[in-house]
Motif scaffolding. Structure first.
Motif, PDB file in Angstrom:
ATOM      1  N   ARG A   1     -75.325  19.226  26.644  1.00 49.12           N
ATOM      2  CA  ARG A   1     -75.018  18.444  25.450  1.00 49.12           C
ATOM      3  C   ARG A   1     -73.554  18.036  25.397  1.00 49.12           C
ATOM      4  O   ARG A   1     -73.027  17.662  24.358  1.00 49.12           O
ATOM      5  CB  ARG A   1     -75.377  19.234  24.190  1.00 49.12           C
ATOM      6  N   LEU A   2     -72.895  18.116  26.535  1.00 49.60           N
ATOM      7  CA  LEU A   2     -71.493  17.718  26.637  1.00 49.60           C
ATOM      8  C   LEU A   2     -71.392  16.530  27.590  1.00 49.60           C
ATOM      9  O   LEU A   2     -71.833  16.601  28.741  1.00 49.60           O
ATOM     10  CB  LEU A   2     -70.633  18.874  27.140  1.00 49.60           C
ATOM     11  N   ASP A   3     -70.837  15.444  27.109  1.00 50.82           N
ATOM     12  CA  ASP A   3     -70.738  14.202  27.868  1.00 50.82           C
ATOM     13  C   ASP A   3     -69.274  13.773  27.890  1.00 50.82           C
ATOM     14  O   ASP A   3     -68.796  13.106  26.970  1.00 50.82           O
ATOM     15  CB  ASP A   3     -71.628  13.135  27.206  1.00 50.82           C
ATOM     16  N   VAL A   4     -68.559  14.194  28.922  1.00 53.54           N
ATOM     17  CA  VAL A   4     -67.141  13.849  29.057  1.00 53.54           C
ATOM     18  C   VAL A   4     -67.032  12.567  29.867  1.00 53.54           C
ATOM     19  O   VAL A   4     -67.544  12.490  30.993  1.00 53.54           O
ATOM     20  CB  VAL A   4     -66.348  14.984  29.729  1.00 53.54           C
ATOM     21  N   VAL A   5     -66.373  11.571  29.280  1.00 52.49           N
ATOM     22  CA  VAL A   5     -66.255  10.251  29.908  1.00 52.49           C
ATOM     23  C   VAL A   5     -64.790   9.996  30.249  1.00 52.49           C
ATOM     24  O   VAL A   5     -63.951   9.853  29.350  1.00 52.49           O
ATOM     25  CB  VAL A   5     -66.790   9.145  28.976  1.00 52.49           C
ATOM     26  N   LEU A   6     -64.472   9.965  31.530  1.00 49.60           N
ATOM     27  CA  LEU A   6     -63.132   9.596  31.984  1.00 49.60           C
ATOM     28  C   LEU A   6     -63.049   8.076  31.996  1.00 49.60           C
ATOM     29  O   LEU A   6     -63.770   7.406  32.743  1.00 49.60           O
ATOM     30  CB  LEU A   6     -62.859  10.159  33.375  1.00 49.60           C
ATOM     31  N   VAL A   7     -62.191   7.534  31.165  1.00 48.64           N
ATOM     32  CA  VAL A   7     -62.099   6.082  30.993  1.00 48.64           C
ATOM     33  C   VAL A   7     -60.980   5.565  31.891  1.00 48.64           C
ATOM     34  O   VAL A   7     -59.800   5.815  31.645  1.00 48.64           O
ATOM     35  CB  VAL A   7     -61.837   5.714  29.519  1.00 48.64           C
ATOM     36  N   LEU A   8     -61.365   4.843  32.940  1.00 43.90           N
ATOM     37  CA  LEU A   8     -60.425   4.356  33.936  1.00 43.90           C
ATOM     38  C   LEU A   8     -60.292   2.841  33.855  1.00 43.90           C
ATOM     39  O   LEU A   8     -61.252   2.147  33.516  1.00 43.90           O
ATOM     40  CB  LEU A   8     -60.882   4.751  35.348  1.00 43.90           C
ATOM     41  N   GLU A   9     -59.118   2.331  34.186  1.00 42.63           N
ATOM     42  CA  GLU A   9     -58.885   0.887  34.226  1.00 42.63           C
ATOM     43  C   GLU A   9     -59.216   0.355  35.613  1.00 42.63           C
ATOM     44  O   GLU A   9     -58.877   0.958  36.629  1.00 42.63           O
ATOM     45  CB  GLU A   9     -57.427   0.568  33.870  1.00 42.63           C
TER      46      GLU A   9
ATOM     47  N   VAL B   1     -61.829  10.380  27.484  1.00 40.02           N
ATOM     48  CA  VAL B   1     -60.519  10.784  28.018  1.00 40.02           C
ATOM     49  C   VAL B   1     -59.920   9.580  28.739  1.00 40.02           C
ATOM     50  O   VAL B   1     -60.157   9.374  29.932  1.00 40.02           O
ATOM     51  CB  VAL B   1     -60.640  11.974  28.978  1.00 40.02           C
ATOM     52  N   PRO B   2     -59.173   8.725  28.026  1.00 37.56           N
ATOM     53  CA  PRO B   2     -58.562   7.556  28.679  1.00 37.56           C
ATOM     54  C   PRO B   2     -57.464   7.987  29.653  1.00 37.56           C
ATOM     55  O   PRO B   2     -56.595   8.790  29.313  1.00 37.56           O
ATOM     56  CB  PRO B   2     -57.977   6.760  27.503  1.00 37.56           C
ATOM     57  N   LEU B   3     -57.518   7.454  30.858  1.00 39.62           N
ATOM     58  CA  LEU B   3     -56.533   7.773  31.889  1.00 39.62           C
ATOM     59  C   LEU B   3     -55.934   6.486  32.431  1.00 39.62           C
ATOM     60  O   LEU B   3     -56.648   5.507  32.664  1.00 39.62           O
ATOM     61  CB  LEU B   3     -57.189   8.548  33.040  1.00 39.62           C
ATOM     62  N   PHE B   4     -54.633   6.515  32.654  1.00 35.25           N
ATOM     63  CA  PHE B   4     -53.953   5.344  33.224  1.00 35.25           C
ATOM     64  C   PHE B   4     -52.729   5.808  33.993  1.00 35.25           C
ATOM     65  O   PHE B   4     -51.839   6.454  33.432  1.00 35.25           O
ATOM     66  CB  PHE B   4     -53.561   4.354  32.122  1.00 35.25           C
ATOM     67  N   ARG B   5     -52.720   5.525  35.275  1.00 38.25           N
ATOM     68  CA  ARG B   5     -51.632   5.923  36.171  1.00 38.25           C
ATOM     69  C   ARG B   5     -51.351   7.416  36.060  1.00 38.25           C
ATOM     70  O   ARG B   5     -50.217   7.857  35.852  1.00 38.25           O
ATOM     71  CB  ARG B   5     -50.364   5.118  35.870  1.00 38.25           C
ATOM     72  N   GLU B   6     -52.408   8.203  36.204  1.00 36.96           N
ATOM     73  CA  GLU B   6     -52.303   9.664  36.094  1.00 36.96           C
ATOM     74  C   GLU B   6     -52.616  10.298  37.443  1.00 36.96           C
ATOM     75  O   GLU B   6     -53.740  10.704  37.712  1.00 36.96           O
ATOM     76  CB  GLU B   6     -53.265  10.187  35.011  1.00 36.96           C
ATOM     77  N   ARG B   7     -51.619  10.378  38.306  1.00 35.50           N
ATOM     78  CA  ARG B   7     -51.831  10.982  39.621  1.00 35.50           C
ATOM     79  C   ARG B   7     -51.733  12.501  39.557  1.00 35.50           C
ATOM     80  O   ARG B   7     -52.502  13.225  40.190  1.00 35.50           O
ATOM     81  CB  ARG B   7     -50.799  10.442  40.627  1.00 35.50           C
ATOM     82  N   ARG B   8     -50.763  13.000  38.759  1.00 34.61           N
ATOM     83  CA  ARG B   8     -50.464  14.428  38.797  1.00 34.61           C
ATOM     84  C   ARG B   8     -51.314  15.261  37.852  1.00 34.61           C
ATOM     85  O   ARG B   8     -51.467  16.456  38.035  1.00 34.61           O
ATOM     86  CB  ARG B   8     -48.988  14.651  38.454  1.00 34.61           C
ATOM     87  N   ILE B   9     -51.886  14.633  36.814  1.00 36.21           N
ATOM     88  CA  ILE B   9     -52.483  15.407  35.738  1.00 36.21           C
ATOM     89  C   ILE B   9     -53.981  15.606  35.901  1.00 36.21           C
ATOM     90  O   ILE B   9     -54.590  16.456  35.241  1.00 36.21           O
ATOM     91  CB  ILE B   9     -52.198  14.709  34.381  1.00 36.21           C
ATOM     92  N   ALA B  10     -54.641  14.856  36.781  1.00 37.08           N
ATOM     93  CA  ALA B  10     -56.106  14.815  36.815  1.00 37.08           C
ATOM     94  C   ALA B  10     -56.726  16.171  37.122  1.00 37.08           C
ATOM     95  O   ALA B  10     -57.653  16.612  36.435  1.00 37.08           O
ATOM     96  CB  ALA B  10     -56.567  13.764  37.826  1.00 37.08           C
ATOM     97  N   ALA B  11     -56.252  16.847  38.169  1.00 32.72           N
ATOM     98  CA  ALA B  11     -56.851  18.134  38.547  1.00 32.72           C
ATOM     99  C   ALA B  11     -56.679  19.172  37.439  1.00 32.72           C
ATOM    100  O   ALA B  11     -57.601  19.929  37.134  1.00 32.72           O
ATOM    101  CB  ALA B  11     -56.225  18.632  39.851  1.00 32.72           C
ATOM    102  N   ALA B  12     -55.491  19.205  36.823  1.00 32.03           N
ATOM    103  CA  ALA B  12     -55.257  20.144  35.723  1.00 32.03           C
ATOM    104  C   ALA B  12     -56.153  19.821  34.538  1.00 32.03           C
ATOM    105  O   ALA B  12     -56.645  20.722  33.851  1.00 32.03           O
ATOM    106  CB  ALA B  12     -53.788  20.102  35.310  1.00 32.03           C
ATOM    107  N   LEU B  13     -56.386  18.534  34.278  1.00 30.54           N
ATOM    108  CA  LEU B  13     -57.258  18.127  33.181  1.00 30.54           C
ATOM    109  C   LEU B  13     -58.664  18.678  33.361  1.00 30.54           C
ATOM    110  O   LEU B  13     -59.262  19.200  32.411  1.00 30.54           O
ATOM    111  CB  LEU B  13     -57.295  16.598  33.098  1.00 30.54           C
ATOM    112  N   LEU B  14     -59.214  18.584  34.566  1.00 24.70           N
ATOM    113  CA  LEU B  14     -60.572  19.075  34.811  1.00 24.70           C
ATOM    114  C   LEU B  14     -60.663  20.584  34.574  1.00 24.70           C
ATOM    115  O   LEU B  14     -61.664  21.080  34.049  1.00 24.70           O
ATOM    116  CB  LEU B  14     -61.007  18.736  36.234  1.00 24.70           C
TER     117      LEU B  14
END
Length: 537
Positions: free
Chosen positions: A177-185, A152-165
């Motif tokens: 067996r689920l490996d969710v990777v938040l990809v941050l810069e 899940v690539p994220l970039f300048r996402e202040r408002r969407i993070a909580a809803a995403l989770l």
């Protein structure tokens, strides 16, 4: 004594057995296993191999299949400026022949686009319905479900993070067996701070991508790929709301599919189609593409230009392909073509992920210009060696490749010439009236009218499901929606010369309430298969 740190002690004996030969001298001194947290192992590896991983993520794809050699050098810019001035000079010196040639190409690509979309739609609508017992693949037993890593690539996402989770938490898949990777810069302190303030469950973790160029989504995913645990790699965008059973469907289809099927592409839809007119038109376009034209192209055996999210790949195949082209701003379409060129196949999966439609003109133009720029780059990259492209794809798929990419770009670039035929339908003289027979001009005008009828028909068919029928009154207005694409393609052409790797970021989070209400309807929303000129990134 050799100290071995591990975050997965249950696999310790198996891993050490595979490394016994390489570590035979060290093992004589003794071995002491130490259990540490997974984050500590990840951080240690990232720090120790930072230079190598940073270099690797920008150039995983072989040079012959990448656009990274395309840079905005002074010589290239002078060449493009010279060609533009030459074209302008020809238009001024010989306006009639140039206008005639451009209009002829516009009409030719319009006919080609009508044939391609018409054949795809008929192929999809005319398919045989599967027998009830064969409509779904039998899922593997619970204990045999594969491990899936979702990037899940994220970039300048202040408002969407909580809803995403919250949306990710609705996924019905065993958490071990689920490996969710938040990809941050690394340079994106806004998103990193936002994520740091949230409590992540054990099956969600962060990977921080070292700063560097180009700063693109595919580069970030290339880096994160080395930290994934799963045998299947999936991609979600920051604003995505996938069907809860989506990962189980992915596991079931990969278990039943032949080995050459290495990629599954789900359908994309929007959860804010009622927000305004632009969002309604965007939803009609997406449904026409993902629920009608794209499945038809797959049925015809063409190479599939992927959408940038809700695609899942076998990890082994993704590594054979070299991951994503870090310099291509439409890395998904490029990956779809490379999959086909390497002898693999993509299948469409009957599952839906809902996104947020760009519902304001400026963000829409920015997003579409990035897609168009990437389309042009992808086409030029694969056209470097036409003979090899022909050998890789074969005659039929090569024809489909050229037809799709040429029409997608040409129709936006030359649309104003096609609009001029409305002058004749309105009883006004056409600029080409003195250059070509009136009968031919009238034929072109009728052809243009038929193209509009085709688009309206496909829009009505694609939105025939109950949840989208409210869009029917808006389908005829699509004629006023596509002109925005002209602005986008001219912006794309400019950036292609001066900043070809620039990623024009689309901001998300403008319709979180719509996303929440849509998510509540998600379990029974997956009712069917998916027009538009091109897919999403």
């Amino acid at each position: 004594m050799l100290v071995c740190a591990t975050a997965r002690p249950e696999h310790f004996a198996e891993v050490m057995a595979s490394l016994a030969y390489r570590l035979r001298r060290d093992l004589r001194l003794g071995l002491r296993p130490v259990i540490v947290r997974r984050e500590e192992v990840q951080q240690t590896v990232a720090q120790a191999s930072r230079a190598e991983l940073t270099r690797k993520m920008a150039c995983r794809v072989p040079p012959s299949e990448s656009c990274r050699g395309w840079s905005a050098t002074a010589s290239r810019m002078r060449l493009m400026l010279g060609l533009a001035l030459l074209g302008l000079a020809l238009l001024i010196a010989h306006p009639a022949p140039v206008l005639l040639a451009l209009t002829g190409w516009a009409v030719l690509t319009l006919v080609l686009a009508m044939i391609l979309k018409g054949a795809a739609a008929l192929r999809h609508l005319g398919r045989k319905a599967p027998l009830p017992e064969a409509q779904t693949d039998l899922p593997p037993p619970e204990a045999e479900l594969p491990e899936i890593s979702v990037l899940v690539p994220l970039f300048r996402e202040r408002r969407i993070a909580a809803a995403l989770l919250k949306r990710l938490d609705r996924l019905d898949y065993p958490r071990d067996r689920l490996d969710v990777v938040l990809v941050l810069e690394e340079a994106d302190e806004v998103t990193r701070t936002t994520i740091r303030d949230l409590t992540l469950p054990p099956w969600i973790r962060c990977v921080v991508v070292p700063a560097g160029a180009p700063q693109t989504k595919p580069r970030a995913m290339n880096y994160a790929l080395d930290f994934c645990r799963g045998d299947i790699i999936g991609i979600y965008d920051a604003e995505d709301a996938p069907d809860p059973d989506q990962l189980r469907q992915v596991a079931a289809r990969f278990a039943a599919a032949p080995a050459e099927v290495v990629c599954l592409q789900g359908a994309l839809d929007y959860y804010n189609p009622r927000q305004n007119w632009l969002a309604r038109c965007f939803t009609i376009e997406y449904n026409s593409w993902f629920r009608l034209v794209l499945p038809g192209m797959a049925g015809l055996g063409f190479a599939i230009p992927l959408g940038g999210t809700t695609l899942f790949m076998r990890r082994t195949a993704l590594e054979i392909l070299g991951g994503w082209d870090a310099h291509n701003v439409t890395e998904d379409a490029d990956l779809g073509i490379r999959i086909a060129r390497h002898g693999f196949r993509t299948e469409l999966l009957d599952t839906t992920t809902r996104e947020e439609a760009a519902c304001h003109p400026l963000p829409w133009v920015k997003q579409r210009s990035r897609w168009l720029k990437g389309y042009i780059v992808t086409y030029l990259v694969h056209l470097r060696r036409p003979a090899r492209l022909y050998r890789d794809l074969g005659a039929w798929r090569c024809l489909g490749f050229h037809a799709h990419f040429i029409t997608a770009v040409s129709q936006f670039m030359l649309a104003p010439l096609l609009w001029s035929f409305w002058l004749m339908l309105a009883g006004l003289p056409h600029p080409l009236l003195t250059l070509v027979p009136p009968a031919l001009l009238k034929t072109c005008a009728v052809l243009f009218f038929c193209a509009e009828v085709q688009n309206i028909t496909f829009g009505l068919i694609a939105t025939r499901r109950a949840e989208h029928r409210h869009l029917w009154p808006w389908v005829p207005t699509m004629h006023f929606y596509y002109p925005l694409g002209c602005l986008a393609v001219y912006k794309a052409l400019y950036e292609l010369v001066v900043k070809p790797f620039y990623w024009d970021k689309t901001q998300h989070g403008h319709s979180l309430a719509g996303a929440a209400s849509s998510a509540a309807r998600t379990p029974d929303a997956n009712q069917g298969p998916p027009a538009g000129q091109m897919p999403s990134s």
